[in-house]
Scaffold this active site. Structure first.
Site, mmCIF file in Angstrom:
data_model
loop_
_atom_site.group_PDB
_atom_site.id
_atom_site.type_symbol
_atom_site.label_atom_id
_atom_site.label_comp_id
_atom_site.label_asym_id
_atom_site.label_seq_id
_atom_site.Cartn_x
_atom_site.Cartn_y
_atom_site.Cartn_z
ATOM 1 N N TYR A 14 1.220 -1.523 -0.399
ATOM 2 C CA TYR A 14 -0.046 -0.163 -0.202
ATOM 3 C C TYR A 14 0.773 1.164 -0.125
ATOM 4 O O TYR A 14 0.787 1.978 0.635
ATOM 5 C CB TYR A 14 -0.903 0.279 1.184
ATOM 6 C CG TYR A 14 -2.134 -1.376 1.298
ATOM 7 C CD1 TYR A 14 -2.643 -1.756 0.635
ATOM 8 C CD2 TYR A 14 -1.486 -2.182 2.727
ATOM 9 C CE1 TYR A 14 -3.404 -3.627 0.350
ATOM 10 C CE2 TYR A 14 -1.715 -3.502 2.700
ATOM 11 C CZ TYR A 14 -3.175 -3.685 1.442
ATOM 12 O OH TYR A 14 -4.033 -4.729 1.631
ATOM 13 N N TYR A 141 -14.065 -6.831 3.815
ATOM 14 C CA TYR A 141 -12.962 -6.883 3.189
ATOM 15 C C TYR A 141 -12.665 -8.900 3.313
ATOM 16 O O TYR A 141 -12.982 -9.050 4.359
ATOM 17 C CB TYR A 141 -11.794 -5.781 3.500
ATOM 18 C CG TYR A 141 -10.153 -6.492 3.521
ATOM 19 C CD1 TYR A 141 -9.745 -6.134 2.530
ATOM 20 C CD2 TYR A 141 -9.448 -6.866 4.124
ATOM 21 C CE1 TYR A 141 -8.924 -5.927 1.792
ATOM 22 C CE2 TYR A 141 -8.409 -7.351 3.690
ATOM 23 C CZ TYR A 141 -8.072 -6.754 2.386
ATOM 24 O OH TYR A 141 -6.435 -7.044 2.206
ATOM 25 N N ASP A 242 -15.938 -15.069 7.800
ATOM 26 C CA ASP A 242 -14.332 -15.127 7.247
ATOM 27 C C ASP A 242 -13.921 -15.032 8.705
ATOM 28 O O ASP A 242 -13.818 -13.642 9.010
ATOM 29 C CB ASP A 242 -14.359 -14.106 6.430
ATOM 30 C CG ASP A 242 -12.537 -13.309 6.892
ATOM 31 O OD1 ASP A 242 -12.451 -14.009 7.508
ATOM 32 O OD2 ASP A 242 -12.460 -12.796 5.210
ATOM 33 N N LYS A 271 -4.365 -15.005 10.559
ATOM 34 C CA LYS A 271 -3.617 -14.149 11.008
ATOM 35 C C LYS A 271 -2.976 -14.699 12.679
ATOM 36 O O LYS A 271 -1.610 -15.525 12.122
ATOM 37 C CB LYS A 271 -4.822 -13.272 11.312
ATOM 38 C CG LYS A 271 -4.635 -12.564 9.995
ATOM 39 C CD LYS A 271 -5.571 -10.945 10.566
ATOM 40 C CE LYS A 271 -5.432 -10.341 9.052
ATOM 41 N NZ LYS A 271 -4.162 -9.398 8.723
#
Length: 425
Positions: A14, A141, A242, A271
């Site tokens: 990013y 997302y 998710d 994660k």
């Protein structure tokens, strides 16, 4: 460290290659602190993108890596298996909702979402139906790979420039009733209408349970998830949750879907699964879904990452799950939430703050205009904290081990940062 080489040749996430954002050189990390080569000691407010829940340089996780690497760091998972994978999958089956009996290991969160979507498509293919669409909510997302991007909000996310290149799925307005607010039945109307209209061509509904992460850090009411599960049952649709960002205690429950007391058909985790030590993820599903997939034309599920079931990652993940229980993660997360509850609402009195919200070890401050990233990042580093905002959101997801005084200091630095006009574009 050759920081000039980094700036000239390494493309960070990013950021631009033409005028890259500054990168701060880390020499080492320990407990809940990052140490820069330039001498600064920073309180970590990000858990390295929400993964390092036990902090850094943990002796038990270090030992897990060291002991495993002496026997094998990796072997292929096709036609072979090993104890680290078996032990990890035993733990995952035990701690996730009871109906989730089958575990497909993947090597990143985005890949676990790809796996979940392919599972749903192949499930219906095996039943003789070519269902090609997914329903999801706006402000969601799900990752940076193509299928994951296709179920990420095409208008309100970092992936909007790919619109037109990605498969087009069906988006409904995201719930607006906050977690702590009184439930508004109108929140369900859009999803209900969409399912009634499109269910015949839909493979699954996919969403982040309770907390929408990088799409907006929105925290919504559990009743939405409860009613969505009922709608999926009524219309014979699969439900994918998710839990990559929310899993392993971050919201105050081991998995966020527990806030609504529902069981999905497919769940993605990642994660924090390894405590931030290795990249690893998993997609869990029911026996019914798995067996249906494998009853179809292919006779198996058509997916197999090279590093699937990596022994090193599996072993450290198992030890990370041990630490969760051993270190009483729930009381630590409750302490963090109590500080958020006490201190964050007062930030609403500040000029640029438009909203604050929190749940578990997630604290979010939304401001009224995008932050000036280089300026606000430099301020945080100068004042001894690592906080990485994006857009209009300044948020903290600290390691669970973070002392109360450090949580309070992180909030104090946010309080000071939002009062400086140079920190906004």
């Amino acid at each position: 460290m050759d920081i000039q080489f980094d700036r000239q040749h390494i493309w960070h996430p990013y950021t631009s290659t033409i005028n890259p954002l500054p990168c701060y050189p880390v020499s080492h990390a320990d407990n809940n602190h990052l140490y820069l080569e330039t001498g600064e000691k920073l309180i970590d407010g990000m858990s390295s993108w929400w993964a390092a829940i036990h902090g850094y340089n943990h002796p038990e996780l270090n030992h897990a890596v060291e002991s495993q690497i002496k026997s094998m760091s990796h072997v292929m998972f096709g036609g072979l298996t090993h104890q680290p994978a078996v032990e990890l999958c035993k733990r995952l089956v035990k701690i996730t909702p009871p109906s989730l009996e089958k575990v497909f290991l993947a090597d990143s969160g985005s890949v676990s979402v790809e796996v979940a979507l392919k599972m749903a498509l192949q499930y219906w293919h095996a039943l003789g139906e070519a269902r090609s669409k997914f329903i999801t909510v706006r402000h969601g997302y799900h990752g940076d790979t193509f299928a994951a991007m296709s179920v990420t909000d095409p208008d309100n996310s970092m992936h909007k420039l790919y619109k037109g290149f990605l498969p087009e799925h069906i988006f409904v307005d995201s719930p607006v009733t906050g977690f702590w607010q009184e439930w508004q039945e109108s929140d369900m109307q859009g999803m209900k209408q969409c399912i009634e209209e499109h269910s015949h061509n839909v493979a699954a509904v996919i969403l982040e349970p309770i907390v929408q992460g990088a799409g907006g850090m929105r925290i919504y009411h559990p009743e939405y998830l409860r009613q969505l599960r009922t709608l999926c049952n009524q219309h014979n649709l699969l439900l994918i949750v998710d839990e990559i960002a929310t899993g392993f205690g971050r919201t105050g429950k081991l998995f966020a879907c527990e806030h609504a007391d529902i069981e999905p058909d497919i769940m993605c985790v990642g994660k924090a699964i390894t405590g931030g030590y290795m990249t690893l993820a998993a997609t869990l599903t029911t026996k019914k879904v798995a067996d249906t997939v494998c009853s179809g034309e292919a006779g198996c599920f058509m997916h197999g990452p090279t590093f699937m079931g990596n022994p090193l990652a599996c072993h450290v993940a198992t030890k990370s799950l041990d630490l969760l229980t051993k270190n009483d993660w729930q009381s630590k997360v409750e302490t963090i939430e109590a500080i958020f509850k006490k201190q964050l609402p007062s930030l609403m009195n500040l000029k640029h703050v438009s909203d604050v919200r929190y749940l578990g070890a997630i604290g979010v401050i939304e401001v009224d205009q995008p932050v000036n990233m280089p300026e606000i990042q430099a301020f945080f580093v100068k004042n001894g904290v690592w906080i990485r905002p994006f857009g209009k959101l300044i948020y903290i997801m600290p390691p669970y081990i973070t002392p109360a005084s450090d949580i309070e200091y992180l909030i104090q630095m946010i309080r000071e940062a939002v009062q400086i006009s140079a920190h906004f574009q």
